[in-house]
Enzyme design. Sequence first.
Site, PDB file in Angstrom:
ATOM      1  N   HIS A  36     -21.260  51.889   6.512  1.00 58.63           N
ATOM      2  CA  HIS A  36     -22.322  53.170   6.314  1.00 58.63           C
ATOM      3  C   HIS A  36     -21.672  53.768   4.919  1.00 58.63           C
ATOM      4  CE1 HIS A  36     -18.825  54.636   8.710  1.00 58.63           C
ATOM      5  NE2 HIS A  36     -19.333  55.771   8.101  1.00 58.63           N
ATOM      6  N   HIS A  57     -19.423  56.117  -1.233  1.00 59.18           N
ATOM      7  CA  HIS A  57     -18.759  54.649  -1.044  1.00 59.18           C
ATOM      8  C   HIS A  57     -18.948  54.541   0.316  1.00 59.18           C
ATOM      9  CE1 HIS A  57     -15.833  57.698   0.661  1.00 59.18           C
ATOM     10  NE2 HIS A  57     -15.385  56.732   1.453  1.00 59.18           N
TER      11      HIS A  57
END
Length: 171
Positions: A41, A123
């Site tokens: 995620h 990220h």
Amino acid sequence: MPTVRVFFALWPDATVASALSRIARRAAPPDARLMRAQTLHLTLAFIGDVPAERLPAIEAVGDQAVWPRCLLRLDQLGHWPHNQILWAGSLAPPDALAELANALSDGLRAIGMTLAPRPFVPHITLARRCRHAAAVDMPPVDWSVEGGVLAVSQRAPTGARYLMRRRWPAP
Ligand code: 2AM
């Protein structure tokens, strides 16, 4: 009082997640802890442990946000030695992502949440306890972002387990 550990995030579909998993397997050394594909995620705003009774107010912050529809090209592979994270990112993330992350953080602060004063660095953590990363090519992975989630993190012996508390589709 029971607490829950929550964060707003973007969750990729299975195709994007398995493409990222393949890259992680090539880049991470064997002793690194690879994230399972279904747990990959991109965190927009990390809230942390909060009393469960705060969840409705946190969900209301998600309700007020504009959840964008955008293309996120993941074309960057990075390694942070300080926390031993191998990650995937984008050389040119759409502005909509930082706008969303900032709007969520502002909304959370407005309801009295204390957030770490960290800048938003989009990220996707691919592996933890990764002491070094192999220099592998990062074939671009195109992710059509179509909304996001409020995730609940539960600690488990095999690593964190995530439950989707709410989903917000892009309009
Ligand atoms: P990370 O992968 O870079 O560690 C759930 O823990 C998610 O929240 C992860 O994506 C994690 O990012 C992110 N996160 C941000 N700040 C955090 C913090 N202070 N503690 C734990 N997780 C944090």
